[in-house]
Scaffold this active site. Sequence first.
Site, mmCIF file in Angstrom:
data_model
loop_
_atom_site.group_PDB
_atom_site.id
_atom_site.type_symbol
_atom_site.label_atom_id
_atom_site.label_comp_id
_atom_site.label_asym_id
_atom_site.label_seq_id
_atom_site.Cartn_x
_atom_site.Cartn_y
_atom_site.Cartn_z
ATOM 1 N N GLY A 693 1.020 -1.061 -0.090
ATOM 2 C CA GLY A 693 -0.050 0.264 -0.008
ATOM 3 C C GLY A 693 0.772 1.184 0.148
ATOM 4 O O GLY A 693 2.131 1.291 0.203
ATOM 5 N N SER A 694 0.169 2.360 -0.488
ATOM 6 C CA SER A 694 1.019 3.605 -0.424
ATOM 7 C C SER A 694 -0.091 4.691 0.037
ATOM 8 O O SER A 694 -0.994 4.733 -0.612
ATOM 9 C CB SER A 694 1.547 3.938 -1.941
ATOM 10 N N SER A 697 1.533 9.573 3.670
ATOM 11 C CA SER A 697 2.796 9.743 4.488
ATOM 12 C C SER A 697 4.043 8.526 4.244
ATOM 13 O O SER A 697 4.840 8.763 4.650
ATOM 14 C CB SER A 697 2.485 9.329 5.989
ATOM 15 N N GLY A 698 3.503 7.672 3.641
ATOM 16 C CA GLY A 698 4.644 6.841 2.949
ATOM 17 C C GLY A 698 4.053 5.695 2.254
ATOM 18 O O GLY A 698 3.152 5.515 1.968
ATOM 19 N N VAL A 700 3.865 1.147 2.333
ATOM 20 C CA VAL A 700 3.835 0.054 3.419
ATOM 21 C C VAL A 700 4.154 -1.176 2.828
ATOM 22 O O VAL A 700 3.818 -1.520 1.547
ATOM 23 C CB VAL A 700 2.411 -0.046 3.952
ATOM 24 N N LYS A 714 6.467 0.578 7.228
ATOM 25 C CA LYS A 714 6.223 1.944 6.679
ATOM 26 C C LYS A 714 7.354 2.824 6.617
ATOM 27 O O LYS A 714 7.782 3.318 7.568
ATOM 28 C CB LYS A 714 5.034 2.805 7.239
ATOM 29 N N ASP A 811 -7.723 12.117 11.395
ATOM 30 C CA ASP A 811 -7.655 11.661 10.038
ATOM 31 C C ASP A 811 -8.376 10.249 9.973
ATOM 32 O O ASP A 811 -8.026 9.337 9.350
ATOM 33 C CB ASP A 811 -6.218 11.727 9.227
#
Length: 960
Positions: A693-694, A697-698, A700, A714, A811
Amino acid sequence: MNYHNNLVFLLITAVFFITLMRSTTDASSRDAAILLRVKTSQLQDPLGMLQDWLESSPHAPCNWTGVSCTAAAVVALNLRSVGISGEFPADFCRISTLRNLDLSDNSLGGNISSDSISMCSHLFSLNLSSNYFVGSLPGFPVEFLNLSVLDFSINNFSGEIPANFVNLRSLQFLSLGSNLLNGSIPEFLSNLSELTQLVIALNPFRPSPLPANIGRLAKLEILMASMANLEGEIPESIGNLISIKLLDVSQNNLVGEIPKTIGGMKNAEQIELFQNHLSGDIPDSFSGLTSLLRFDASQNNLTGKIPQSLAALQLESFNLNDNLLEGEIPEILALNPKIYQLKLFNNKLSGSLPELLGMNSDLGEIDISGNNLEGPLPQNLCYRRNLHSLIIFGNRISGTIPDAYGKCSTLSYVRIQNNELSGVVPDAFWALNLDHIDFTNNKLEGTIPPSVSYAEGLQQLLISGNNFSGNLPEEICHLKELRKIDLSGNHFSGELPYCINQFTKLLELHMRGNMFSGEIPGKIAAWRELTQLDLSDNHLSGNIPADLGTLPVLTLLNLSNNMLSGGIPAELTKLKLNEFDVSNNRLQGRVPIGLDTKYFLHSLIGNAELCSMNLKQLPSCSRSKPSSLVLVGILSSLAFILAVSLVWLLIKNRKFIGLGCRNKQPWKITSFQKIRFSEEEVLFSLIDENLVGSGASGRVYRVRLKSGKVVAAKRLWEAKGLAESVFQSEMETLGRIRHVNIVRLLFSFVGDKCKVLVYDYMENGSLGDVLHGEKGGALLDWPRRFAIAIGAAQGLAYLHHDCVPPIVHRDLKPNNILLDEELRPRVADFGLAKILNKEADEEDGAMSRVAGSYGYIAPEYGYTMKVTEKSDVYSFGVVLLELVSGRRPNQENKNIVKWVREVASSSPSAQVIDSRMEASTVEYEQVEKLLNVALLCTDELPINRPSMRRVVELLKDHTT
């Protein structure tokens, strides 16, 4: 002499007009000066809407935006929706000729003092609605002799309604709705005898009754007091509201009986009493309310029969659902020429439906489900060709479906399950372009005719538990929109049409308990969204298609009690099955390794030629090992040794090429949990092959440690500033948190350029993935969704109430709620988290920018920039609505909060429920509860939202 007199007269007249012109010019100049001074010193005009306010412009100020004049005197200012901000510009009222001042729908705020409002005593109307004013309502210490319109609605006023409001004797329109008023509702409101409209709805008043003498307001036409924390009984004096057209006291805590005096409201057009605690019989005193069009007393505790005087009115909408009413539906109701919506569901009504119902009106929606009704369906229910929703499930209605229903071309939604209907469904009925058909658990028979091909919009075909028979026609394959098919428990026979493998939107296919024969269709790659397949208890033969193993979200596969042969395809082990059953077939060969466990034993029995390597209850397979495996093992060992050596060399040189960063100094490693690891086994796994995943914040990555434990790593983006703050926020937040519903931070790496955080790996990804991704909500039946709601609420409540100082996530959304192997939720991604420290640099939680994700941000956040726990509560409410509906927060450009409020106000909560869920798993009481909690959480006013601790209590308390 006459000449002299005429000359004097002309001179006097000329002087008079010159003086008048000079006076008018002076007044005009004076008004312009006031307007310009207010604009420059008291207002901000970011949109430039008042840029034409220039002293040099001709005919100033009467040609300026929003300014209206009479004889060059300013009499009205209409600055509605021009985007101005600042405090209340009381100096506008220094214009003595000003009569009407409208500043609504802007960004004005702050307190309004009684002194400043006193400057406006000469006004006729004052509208300050839809702004951000706070504090107490201003008092009116001087007389406002002419003020007839006062609108303070949709602000943040709090406290009491000032007692000197009673001095506004000329007031005709008073709106205080949608504020934070938390005092009591004063009795003196009934003394404002000139009122025609009174709005006090949507305020958290201290529990108060309606003023006992409300009936004194003989001129009142509109009374809106919904969600105003009303308690006590409806006063008898309400019958004296002879001018009333709209009475809305819904969604309060009113008790007792509906007063008989309600029959005195002769001009009433709409009466809203729903969602209170009213009890007793409905009075039979409505005969004089000949103007009444809409009556809603649903969701109360009303008993007795439906009164004839109410049923005889020419209502357009008649809602008495969710009460304790009994007796028959009055026949006279069918004579109403205007009835469009009839909702009587969830009562104890008996007898039959009126025979003429639908004959005399454009009936569009009828819901009488959940009663004790019997007898036949009315023949002419769709006589006027307007019926679109027919909901009668959960009764004892018998007889056949009338042929005339097959001509009801407007019909789209039919639920007649759990009745005693029999006979053949008319062929023409199958051909209607319906969205939803539910005939479940009746005594219907016959075949599905080829004419079903015309129902091209059909999404749900639920006809289980009947006596349907014959072959399934090939024409059913024209129904490309089908999402759920349930033909279980009938007498269908013949082969399954091969073309059903083309249903690209199919979520569930249930055909259990029929007599289907032949093979299971192959080439089913189109079933990408299929979550449940039940073909059990039929006469199917041939092999199990290996293609089943390619279906990405299949969780239920039941092929038991057939005559299937061949082996169990190894491809099935790729599936994440919650239910699997191939028992009692003619399968043979070895059980694939992934299914050869005790957990699946019951799913395998009854296949005499199946063998197992592990299960003693099945015949044992040969345990011989080919020598080639030894060679493979040796080669694998050599490869492993070579790889380890290479890793060691790279670490020695500190050159992490796969990571794309070099580290001159030793890595700074911080461990938060007792886990054995080495830096290289994590850092060398941060490659594209392991990317899962993306986000903002960065990236994974999925990393398997040597110990066998799988973790999520991450790597934060290298952007300066934000990346550092995100990293520190997550470190500070997660490093000290210990809660079962919050993801665990295991350890971190800090290098010259690279920052890596390592967490527990969540097998099922995020809630967003499961709800909206390829899995399409398939893993989530209702019990799981409800459990996720409670778990996520507990995690958020821990952050708000058990952490010192409290932590606001900022969030919260489904993508930041992760699901472990057992679908337990973990709140994650604290990159934007805010520790509510009163001594922090940012005063009172004000932020320099809006943080969060579109669709989840609380409405007040955008203009106050203040961070409070109530911001998270709002976001959590949106998540709850997503869990129930399966919709994204802004799907089809429709705000989910607004959409649910609209749908829930006009339809049963069932209309909101995600259609992908198995209906049998849905606990409607829990759904209703969760929706109520979600709507509380998403209240526009932060003060009305519950705390997260209270949210947990509400979700767990089944009596709430």
